[in-house]
Structure formats: C-alpha cells, structure tokens
Design a protein around this motif. Structure first.
Motif, mmCIF file in Angstrom:
data_model
loop_
_atom_site.group_PDB
_atom_site.id
_atom_site.type_symbol
_atom_site.label_atom_id
_atom_site.label_comp_id
_atom_site.label_asym_id
_atom_site.label_seq_id
_atom_site.Cartn_x
_atom_site.Cartn_y
_atom_site.Cartn_z
ATOM 1 N N HIS A 125 -18.471 -12.299 -34.001
ATOM 2 C CA HIS A 125 -19.750 -12.718 -33.421
ATOM 3 C C HIS A 125 -20.873 -11.791 -33.891
ATOM 4 O O HIS A 125 -20.696 -10.584 -33.974
ATOM 5 N N CYS A 135 -17.993 -20.619 -22.368
ATOM 6 C CA CYS A 135 -16.804 -20.020 -23.014
ATOM 7 C C CYS A 135 -15.526 -20.399 -22.259
ATOM 8 O O CYS A 135 -15.361 -20.028 -21.099
ATOM 9 N N ILE A 160 -16.857 -13.698 -22.745
ATOM 10 C CA ILE A 160 -18.197 -13.107 -22.851
ATOM 11 C C ILE A 160 -18.656 -12.555 -21.507
ATOM 12 O O ILE A 160 -18.512 -13.224 -20.482
ATOM 13 N N CYS A 187 -10.989 -14.160 -26.931
ATOM 14 C CA CYS A 187 -11.688 -15.176 -27.727
ATOM 15 C C CYS A 187 -10.717 -16.018 -28.551
ATOM 16 O O CYS A 187 -9.771 -15.491 -29.130
ATOM 17 N N ILE A 188 -10.961 -17.322 -28.576
ATOM 18 C CA ILE A 188 -10.118 -18.224 -29.369
ATOM 19 C C ILE A 188 -10.907 -18.794 -30.552
ATOM 20 O O ILE A 188 -10.489 -19.747 -31.186
ATOM 21 N N TYR A 189 -12.068 -18.209 -30.823
ATOM 22 C CA TYR A 189 -12.903 -18.591 -31.979
ATOM 23 C C TYR A 189 -13.175 -20.095 -32.023
ATOM 24 O O TYR A 189 -13.109 -20.723 -33.068
ATOM 25 N N CYS A 190 -13.473 -20.658 -30.863
ATOM 26 C CA CYS A 190 -13.740 -22.099 -30.791
ATOM 27 C C CYS A 190 -15.159 -22.425 -31.262
ATOM 28 O O CYS A 190 -15.464 -23.556 -31.607
ATOM 29 N N GLY A 191 -16.058 -21.455 -31.219
ATOM 30 C CA GLY A 191 -17.431 -21.672 -31.675
ATOM 31 C C GLY A 191 -18.341 -22.312 -30.644
ATOM 32 O O GLY A 191 -19.486 -22.638 -30.939
ATOM 33 N N CYS A 226 -19.761 -21.002 -28.036
ATOM 34 C CA CYS A 226 -20.909 -20.142 -27.688
ATOM 35 C C CYS A 226 -22.026 -20.354 -28.697
ATOM 36 O O CYS A 226 -23.201 -20.431 -28.335
HETATM 37 S S1 SF4 Z 1 -15.843 -18.499 -29.824
HETATM 38 FE FE1 SF4 Z 1 -15.205 -19.681 -28.012
HETATM 39 S S2 SF4 Z 1 -13.733 -18.360 -26.979
HETATM 40 FE FE2 SF4 Z 1 -14.839 -17.048 -28.412
HETATM 41 S S3 SF4 Z 1 -16.511 -16.158 -27.223
HETATM 42 FE FE3 SF4 Z 1 -17.305 -18.037 -28.192
HETATM 43 S S4 SF4 Z 1 -16.994 -19.675 -26.664
HETATM 44 FE FE4 SF4 Z 1 -15.722 -17.921 -26.052
#
Ligand code: SF4
Ligand code: SF4
Length: 172
Positions: free
Chosen positions: A63, A85, A90, A121-125, A127
């Motif tokens: 991030h 999230c 976060i 974090c699962i890197y879902c994107g 955020c």
């Molecule tokens: S990428 Fe997804 S899991 Fe990671 S901080 Fe952002 S919303 Fe949360």
C-alpha cells in the motif's frame, strides 16, 4: 467389523505397491530440469532479488499513500477504506488539521496514524477502489519478509509517497 470393498478399477496393482513407478516419474522430472538448466541454460528460476521477473499488469503490491500536485497528503481520514476492508487490516486515527499543519491538505481532518496489517491483508484492492480521494494504491512493490509481526505492519511513514526522495510532513 465392517469391511470396505474397493472397486477393482481403484485397487492397487501389484507393482504399484512398491511405489517404484511414482518415484521414478518424480526423479525423471527433476533430472529433466537439471539437464535443461545445466546443458541448455534453460533456467526456470532467477536469482531474486538481483534479477526480477516482469510483474503482471494486475499485480497488487504494498500500500502507498499519495500526495496531491501541491505535495499535500490526499487522505482526509474519512475511514472509507477501513470500513470496506473485509480483513479488518486497516486502522486509522483521525485528527483535526491545525493551522500549523496546513501543508497536509485543505480538509478538516487528516490521518494522524494510518496502519495496514500485512498479516491480515488479502490484497483484494477494495481500499483502493473505495477511496474517494485517490489516496491509497497498492502499487508499492512486493511484500518483504520480516523477522517479527511488528515488521509486517505498515505505518504512515512507510506508506507515504515521497517527493524528490524526501518525505513531507509528519512521519507518524
Ligand atoms: S487490500 Fe483488501 S484486505 Fe488489504 S487492506 Fe485493502 S481492503 Fe483490506
Ligand atoms: S485512504 Fe482514502 S478512503 Fe482511506 S481514510 Fe484516507 S481518504 Fe478515506
């Protein structure tokens, strides 16, 4: 005592009981890769981190918090990214922008503390998608290994975009 009847189709053949065929097949795969890399120079790995393979255009990395064209922080601590999230990764602490901190941004709030827990974090994107200010992006490169849990928590200082190699404003 109940007995289980195994259909003939699924039963072991006598030679399969020695696992010879499976072990030989596995050894052959290893030997093939060894011969290719030793004599044909067809390497399937690279010496990371000296050499890096090209990343996919859809790659999501660490991030990053962005600044506007004036070098001010874009984040206004609206909590949208924290609420959206799904991994609860976060944690933001908002504070009022005092007159001496007008370099931050023209809104009335800023993120005094902004943390992302990379272990959650699962890197879902999500955020990145939810941010109304275009302040957070997952374009910061690959997550690095750490020797402690604290080392895998990104804080504002680690995430804030630099300008000319210098971090502007607060580093908390
Ligand atoms: S990428 Fe997804 S899991 Fe990671 S901080 Fe952002 S919303 Fe949360
Ligand atoms: S990064 Fe964007 S969504 Fe998250 S608190 Fe800051 S302005 Fe809001």
């Amino acid at each position: 005592m109940a007995t289980i009847q195994v259909h003939k189709k699924y039963a072991f053949r006598w030679y399969e009981k020695f696992y010879f065929m499976s072990i030989s097949a596995g050894m052959w795969v290893t030997l093939k890769h060894f011969l290719k890399s030793a004599f044909l120079r067809r390497m399937v790995t690279v010496s990371y981190p000296e050499k890096k393979l090209p990343l996919s255009s859809r790659f999501r990395g660490l991030h990053r918090l962005k600044r506007n064209e004036k070098g001010q922080e874009r984040c206004t601590a609206c909590y949208c990214c924290q609420w959206v999230c799904p991994a609860d990764a976060i944690q933001i602490v908002a504070a009022e922008v005092t007159p001496e901190r007008q370099y931050l941004h023209p809104e009335d709030k800023y993120a005094k503390s902004f943390q992302v827990d990379l272990l959650r974090c699962i890197y879902c994107g999500l955020c990145e998608e939810a941010c109304p200010k275009g302040a957070i992006y997952l374009d910061g490169g690959m997550p690095m290994p750490a020797d402690s849990r604290d080392g895998l928590i990104l804080d504002k200082a680690k995430m804030m975009e630099t300008e000319g190699g210098k971090i502007l404003g607060e580093r908390n």
